[in-house]
Scaffold this motif. Sequence first.
Motif, PDB file in Angstrom:
ATOM      1  N   LYS A  95       0.838  -1.197   0.000  1.00 23.75           N
ATOM      2  CA  LYS A  95       0.000   0.000   0.000  1.00 23.75           C
ATOM      3  C   LYS A  95       0.875   1.250   0.000  1.00 23.75           C
ATOM      4  N   LYS A 163     -12.253   1.897  -6.729  1.00 24.10           N
ATOM      5  CA  LYS A 163     -12.254   1.340  -5.370  1.00 24.10           C
ATOM      6  C   LYS A 163     -10.853   1.546  -4.781  1.00 24.10           C
ATOM      7  N   ASP A 164     -10.755   2.499  -3.892  1.00 27.90           N
ATOM      8  CA  ASP A 164      -9.441   2.880  -3.380  1.00 27.90           C
ATOM      9  C   ASP A 164      -9.027   2.020  -2.192  1.00 27.90           C
ATOM     10  N   TYR A 165      -8.231   0.966  -2.481  1.00 24.99           N
ATOM     11  CA  TYR A 165      -7.657   0.123  -1.442  1.00 24.99           C
ATOM     12  C   TYR A 165      -6.256   0.595  -1.052  1.00 24.99           C
ATOM     13  N   CYS A 170      -2.257  -2.092  -8.856  1.00 22.40           N
ATOM     14  CA  CYS A 170      -3.680  -2.397  -8.914  1.00 22.40           C
ATOM     15  C   CYS A 170      -4.197  -2.247 -10.346  1.00 22.40           C
ATOM     16  N   THR A 175      -8.721  -2.113  -7.946  1.00 21.72           N
ATOM     17  CA  THR A 175      -8.884  -3.438  -7.345  1.00 21.72           C
ATOM     18  C   THR A 175      -7.583  -4.246  -7.424  1.00 21.72           C
TER      19      THR A 175
END
Length: 261
Positions: A95, A163-165, A170, A175
Amino acid sequence: MDFNLKLKSNYSTSYIRKMHQLLNQAFSQAVKWKKIASNPVADADPPSVIYEEMSIWSLNEINEFLHNCKGERHYLTFLLAIYTGMRRGEILGLKWSDIDFNKKTIHVNRSVASIPKEGYMFTTPKTKNAIRQIPIPDFVLNQLSIQKKVQDDWKELVGEMYKDYDLVICTNTGTFQDPRNVIRVMKRIIKRAGVSVIRFHDIRHTHASILISEGVDIVKISSRLGHGNPKITLEFYAHLLPNSDDSIADILHNAIDSNYK
């Protein structure tokens, strides 16, 4: 437990030894709690670990691969693998909050795994030693900064569908990236670059072999790779260590001779 049956079922020797260790601990505890009279696996002999044969790239092959990889979606994926020695799941689970741009380090805190019927999920690293910090050069930091700007463009283009992970690697919609797609891209680039055919995990071996050839201390290499013990690293890469036996005789003579006088 018949370990030979497990070997015939293509279980790795290291996996079988880990299985034996867990069972031994469980049954030993059961004996302490007086649930059973004796430990049924205490006298069992698990097979010796047979390390897989590794293939590694030369420095020229690394440069050729990266040259042919520029402009590809997974350029940063392979760059991180080469420059950090991280596992594929660790890279895909990285991340932005794990990147310290000021201290120039990557914090490895998790991995990504495919869970049957659940899809891709964050998982904890294999061991506590796998949770680690890896120093990285300015070149890799610059590439990370470029990737961050590219993702910002994706977010603006996709809007609410994103979709902010907080993932570094990504899809266009934020995702999880399919690990199998990474392998497909790698095979295609290997063919185009004309370099040796290796697995993704062999990039990790290549990383370690370069550090060893440059004389980096094995304890530091072990910590960088996230091994549980430097002994594991030494056993795995012992054949890559330079043979310094020829100098031992002179070292011994010089030490004795300097005191003899």
